[in-house]
Design a protein around this motif. Structure first.
Motif, short mmCIF file in Angstrom:
data_model
loop_
_atom_site.label_atom_id
_atom_site.label_comp_id
_atom_site.label_asym_id
_atom_site.label_seq_id
_atom_site.Cartn_x
_atom_site.Cartn_y
_atom_site.Cartn_z
N ARG A 230 0.82 -1.21 0.00
CA ARG A 230 0.00 0.00 0.00
C ARG A 230 0.85 1.25 0.00
N HIS A 231 1.81 1.36 0.93
CA HIS A 231 2.68 2.53 1.00
C HIS A 231 3.88 2.21 1.88
N LEU A 232 4.85 3.10 1.87
CA LEU A 232 6.00 3.03 2.77
C LEU A 232 5.83 4.13 3.80
N ALA A 233 6.11 3.82 5.06
CA ALA A 233 5.98 4.81 6.13
C ALA A 233 7.35 5.04 6.76
N PHE A 234 7.72 6.30 6.89
CA PHE A 234 8.99 6.70 7.49
C PHE A 234 8.72 7.34 8.84
N ALA A 235 9.44 6.92 9.87
CA ALA A 235 9.30 7.50 11.20
C ALA A 235 10.08 8.81 11.28
N VAL A 236 9.47 9.83 11.87
CA VAL A 236 10.13 11.12 12.07
C VAL A 236 9.88 11.58 13.50
N ASP A 237 10.79 12.39 14.02
CA ASP A 237 10.63 12.94 15.36
C ASP A 237 9.76 14.19 15.36
N ASP A 238 9.90 15.02 14.33
CA ASP A 238 9.19 16.30 14.26
C ASP A 238 8.43 16.36 12.94
N LEU A 239 7.15 16.07 13.00
CA LEU A 239 6.34 15.99 11.79
C LEU A 239 6.25 17.33 11.07
N GLU A 240 6.04 18.42 11.82
CA GLU A 240 5.94 19.74 11.17
C GLU A 240 7.23 20.10 10.44
N ALA A 241 8.37 19.83 11.06
CA ALA A 241 9.66 20.14 10.41
C ALA A 241 9.85 19.30 9.16
N ALA A 242 9.48 18.03 9.21
CA ALA A 242 9.61 17.16 8.04
C ALA A 242 8.70 17.63 6.91
N VAL A 243 7.47 18.01 7.24
CA VAL A 243 6.53 18.51 6.22
C VAL A 243 7.07 19.81 5.62
N ALA A 244 7.57 20.71 6.47
CA ALA A 244 8.12 21.98 5.96
C ALA A 244 9.30 21.72 5.03
N HIS A 245 10.16 20.77 5.38
CA HIS A 245 11.29 20.42 4.53
C HIS A 245 10.81 19.94 3.17
N LEU A 246 9.84 19.04 3.16
CA LEU A 246 9.30 18.54 1.89
C LEU A 246 8.67 19.67 1.07
N GLN A 247 7.88 20.50 1.72
CA GLN A 247 7.23 21.60 1.01
C GLN A 247 8.25 22.58 0.46
#
Length: 126
Positions: free
Chosen positions: A74-91
């Motif tokens: 279905r998908h691959l899931a990556f664990a992160v400590d700071d979701l907002e920071a990871a989303v900001a990095h991707l964006q």
């Protein structure tokens, strides 16, 4: 019988684009890169903690059906400590992310995004 997950293999449509995404955008380290002339195929081994992600290119590989969801992985899931920071990095790298949601079973937050071939990927906060 089973000890752990060793690797996950992905087939991409554009090797250079996917190599850039997984190494520069997601920040995975290259373990090895091999061109297999007999198959006209690249194989890129990437480090993800104790697991390897193998990125392959095969000429003429058919696209993967993602929407609507198909049977199989279905998908691959990556664990992160700071979701907002990871989303900001991707964006900041031009990657669109779904709104952050909460897993009703675990109370953990997560979001989905896609790789260059529209493979669903998830960020899951630890």
């Amino acid at each position: 019988m089973l000890h752990s997950l060793h690797h996950v293999a992905l087939i991409c449509s554009d090797y250079a684009r996917s190599k850039h995404f997984y190494t520069r955008v997601l920040g995975l380290a290259v373990i090895a890169e091999t061109y297999r002339e007999a198959r006209d195929s690249w194989k890129l081994d990437l480090a993800l903690g104790d697991i390897q992600l193998e990125l392959f290119s095969f000429p003429g590989a058919p696209p993967r059906p993602s929407y609507p969801e198909a049977q199989g992985l279905r998908h691959l899931a990556f664990a992160v400590d700071d979701l907002e920071a990871a989303v900001a990095h991707l964006q900041n790298h031009g990657v669109a992310c779904e709104p952050i949601r909460e897993d009703e079973l675990t109370g953990k937050r997560f979001t989905f995004f896609a790789d260059p071939d529209e493979l669903p990927l998830e960020l899951y906060e630890r």
